[in-house]
Design a protein around this motif. Structure first.
Motif, PDB file in Angstrom:
ATOM      1  N   VAL A   4       0.801  -1.228   0.000  1.00 59.87           N
ATOM      2  CA  VAL A   4       0.000   0.000   0.000  1.00 59.87           C
ATOM      3  C   VAL A   4       0.831   1.273   0.000  1.00 59.87           C
ATOM      4  O   VAL A   4       0.300   2.339  -0.220  1.00 59.87           O
ATOM      5  N   ASN A   5       2.136   1.146   0.275  1.00 61.86           N
ATOM      6  CA  ASN A   5       2.927   2.375   0.237  1.00 61.86           C
ATOM      7  C   ASN A   5       3.800   2.477  -1.000  1.00 61.86           C
ATOM      8  O   ASN A   5       4.650   3.342  -1.099  1.00 61.86           O
ATOM      9  N   THR A   6       3.585   1.573  -1.972  1.00 65.38           N
ATOM     10  CA  THR A   6       4.348   1.673  -3.213  1.00 65.38           C
ATOM     11  C   THR A   6       3.418   2.056  -4.364  1.00 65.38           C
ATOM     12  O   THR A   6       2.220   1.766  -4.333  1.00 65.38           O
ATOM     13  N   LEU A   7       3.984   2.678  -5.365  1.00 63.88           N
ATOM     14  CA  LEU A   7       3.173   3.111  -6.499  1.00 63.88           C
ATOM     15  C   LEU A   7       2.896   1.929  -7.416  1.00 63.88           C
ATOM     16  O   LEU A   7       3.726   1.039  -7.584  1.00 63.88           O
ATOM     17  N   ASP A 234       0.854  -0.010   8.436  1.00 63.25           N
ATOM     18  CA  ASP A 234       0.175   0.178   7.145  1.00 63.25           C
ATOM     19  C   ASP A 234      -0.837  -0.925   6.864  1.00 63.25           C
ATOM     20  O   ASP A 234      -1.783  -0.728   6.103  1.00 63.25           O
ATOM     21  N   ASN A 235      -0.626  -2.082   7.443  1.00 61.97           N
ATOM     22  CA  ASN A 235      -1.571  -3.190   7.241  1.00 61.97           C
ATOM     23  C   ASN A 235      -2.810  -3.065   8.123  1.00 61.97           C
ATOM     24  O   ASN A 235      -3.705  -3.901   8.051  1.00 61.97           O
ATOM     25  N   HIS A 236      -2.839  -2.054   8.971  1.00 60.01           N
ATOM     26  CA  HIS A 236      -3.954  -1.891   9.909  1.00 60.01           C
ATOM     27  C   HIS A 236      -4.662  -0.547   9.774  1.00 60.01           C
ATOM     28  O   HIS A 236      -5.569  -0.260  10.539  1.00 60.01           O
ATOM     29  N   LEU A 278      -5.355   4.369   2.197  1.00 60.29           N
ATOM     30  CA  LEU A 278      -3.910   4.524   2.375  1.00 60.29           C
ATOM     31  C   LEU A 278      -3.191   4.301   1.042  1.00 60.29           C
ATOM     32  O   LEU A 278      -2.202   4.975   0.741  1.00 60.29           O
ATOM     33  N   GLU A 279      -3.718   3.364   0.243  1.00 63.87           N
ATOM     34  CA  GLU A 279      -3.084   3.092  -1.055  1.00 63.87           C
ATOM     35  C   GLU A 279      -3.155   4.322  -1.967  1.00 63.87           C
ATOM     36  O   GLU A 279      -2.172   4.649  -2.650  1.00 63.87           O
TER      37      GLU A 279
END
Ligand code: CA
Length: 439
Positions: A4-7, A234-236, A278-279
């Motif tokens: 979720v934190n990568t493009l 980020d997973n939560h 978040l994504e």
């Protein structure tokens, strides 16, 4: 580990949608955003269900489910979104939200087969409900600028307490009075005591204020006893919204010691309808820094990933619309412009700290970031700061002025993210109005 934190392809600046309004400059809801809400047709008795914004339309996810337009994890996610709250969807975790986002992105882009066309409803024809049943609400206090300004007003000789730079300070708020944009509420009545008065008295709040905050929805929860590690947060985290945490400053000043806010904060709080995932926020992550002269975080609040991309660049704006502006059809008056990147603590640090003792977060639980004031006066996230404790009035430019809010005032919060090489995405707005006290 999530991505979720990568493009990925859903963030591609070149993507356009066959929904024309999504491609307009400054649309809050281009195809790169795809935020979630709970809605139904205005004034209808339809069931509330999940939807995703695209331009000036909503994709009805219950219709997507009914027509079985998606496959696999995206279909499972769309089914969860056909319920009247997003809690179950949020709890499924980031893989499902990500699969649904990808399926929607592919189905809404130019050149796709337009099978979603029959699932679109104009946003102007819908009304919103709270996107989730909020079981627990925690309000943080992450702007050091706000904490210092407010501390100066309440404790001139001791503005910032010594724990502030070590602990992400927060308190447990009340979820029953959280409403969605459009909420109205009566000016609270409470106990106040002027500094020179001998005894307190009961009456309508005289110092009613807003607070400019970012709201954070928890996605997948954690088992009681198991802390969420900083780099796993980020997973939560499901996503972000705008949050106005209404505050009664005169009630607050009298009641807040020794246990913190109580009736000054629990009469109303308002969220924006759309949750930006978040994504969708991935392009707007920025480095987080801690001044070298300040205490550095304890190890459970420290990581390379948090330093590299723990902060978010989100512009935040407050506007006021008075009764007179409404009657005379004047524009809302912008009174401050701030940015979430000023936050002293990151969202990941809030989540890691909240659970370090084993506290269990649940899907749909809600965190307020605390009032997001920046270092400059124009970036003040509350009237308490703009009016310097009620000593200076703010000129609204139409002959009116305010120190605190009057009955009939509407406060509007807006938020958006913009940078070179990425599509601008917006949060829409949260708007709510003060009614006279019930006395
Ligand atoms: Ca607050």
């Amino acid at each position: 580990m999530s991505n979720v934190n990568t493009l990925n392809e859903t963030h591609d600046l070149a993507l356009k949608s066959w929904v024309g309004s999504a491609n307009q400059t400054n649309s809050d809801f281009p195809i790169q955003n795809l935020p979630f809400a709970i809605f139904r047709r205005s004034g209808s008795s339809e069931e509330f269900r999940g939807g995703v914004a695209i331009g000036d339309q909503v994709v009805d996810l219950a219709a997507v489910d009914e027509k079985a337009l998606f496959l696999g994890e995206a279909a499972t996610a769309a089914k969860a979104c056909s319920q009247p709250t997003l809690n179950n969807f949020m709890g499924m975790g980031v893989a499902y939200a990500s699969a649904l986002r990808l399926a929607l992105s592919r189905a809404l882009r130019e050149g796709a087969d337009k099978s979603l066309e029959s699932c679109l409803i104009a946003q102007s024809d819908v009304e919103f409900d709270l996107p989730a049943t909020i079981g627990d609400y925690t309000d943080f206090y992450t702007s050091v600028h706000h904490a210092t300004s407010v501390g100066k007003l309440f404790r001139p000789d001791n503005p910032l307490l010594p724990n502030y730079k070590w602990v992400p300070i927060g308190y447990h708020g009340r979820s029953s009075s959280i409403g969605v944009s459009g909420q109205t509420f009566h000016r609270p009545v409470g106990q106040t005591k002027a500094p020179d008065a001998e005894a307190p008295s009961l009456g309508p709040c005289k110092r009613l204020d807003y607070e400019l905050e970012l709201g954070i929805y928890i996605g997948q929860g954690n088992e009681m006893g198991d802390a969420i590690k900083l780099d796993d947060s980020d997973n939560h985290v499901f996503g972000f919204c705008l949050f106005n945490d209404w505050s009664a400053r005169d009630i607050q000043a009298w009641e807040y010691q020794p246990l913190g806010p109580f009736l000054a904060k629990n009469f109303a709080s308002t969220v924006s309808p759309w949750i930006v995932t978040l994504e969708a926020m991935a392009p707007f992550r920025t480095p987080w820094t801690r001044d070298a002269a300040d205490p550095q975080p304890l190890p459970y609040l420290e990581s390379g990933a948090n330093r590299e991309q723990g902060a978010f660049d989100i512009k935040l704006e407050v506007l006021i619309q008075t009764e007179k502006m409404r009657v005379e059809n004047q524009q809302d008056k912008s009174v401050s412009l701030s940015n979430f990147s000023y936050s002293y603590w990151t969202v990941a640090q809030m989540v890691a700290h909240h659970t370090v003792n084993g506290c269990n977060l649940k899907p749909g639980d809600f965190l307020g970031s605390g009032t997001q004031s920046g270092p400059d006066y124009e970036e003040s996230g509350s009237l308490l700061e703009l009016s310097r404790g009620g000593k200076e009035s703010i000129d609204l430019g139409n002959g009116e002025s305010r120190t605190f809010l009057n009955d009939g005032d509407t406060v509007v919060l807006k938020g958006w993210c913009k940078k070179e090489g990425a599509a601008r995405i917006g949060f829409g707005e949260v708007r709510s109005t003060v009614l006279p006290a019930k006395i």
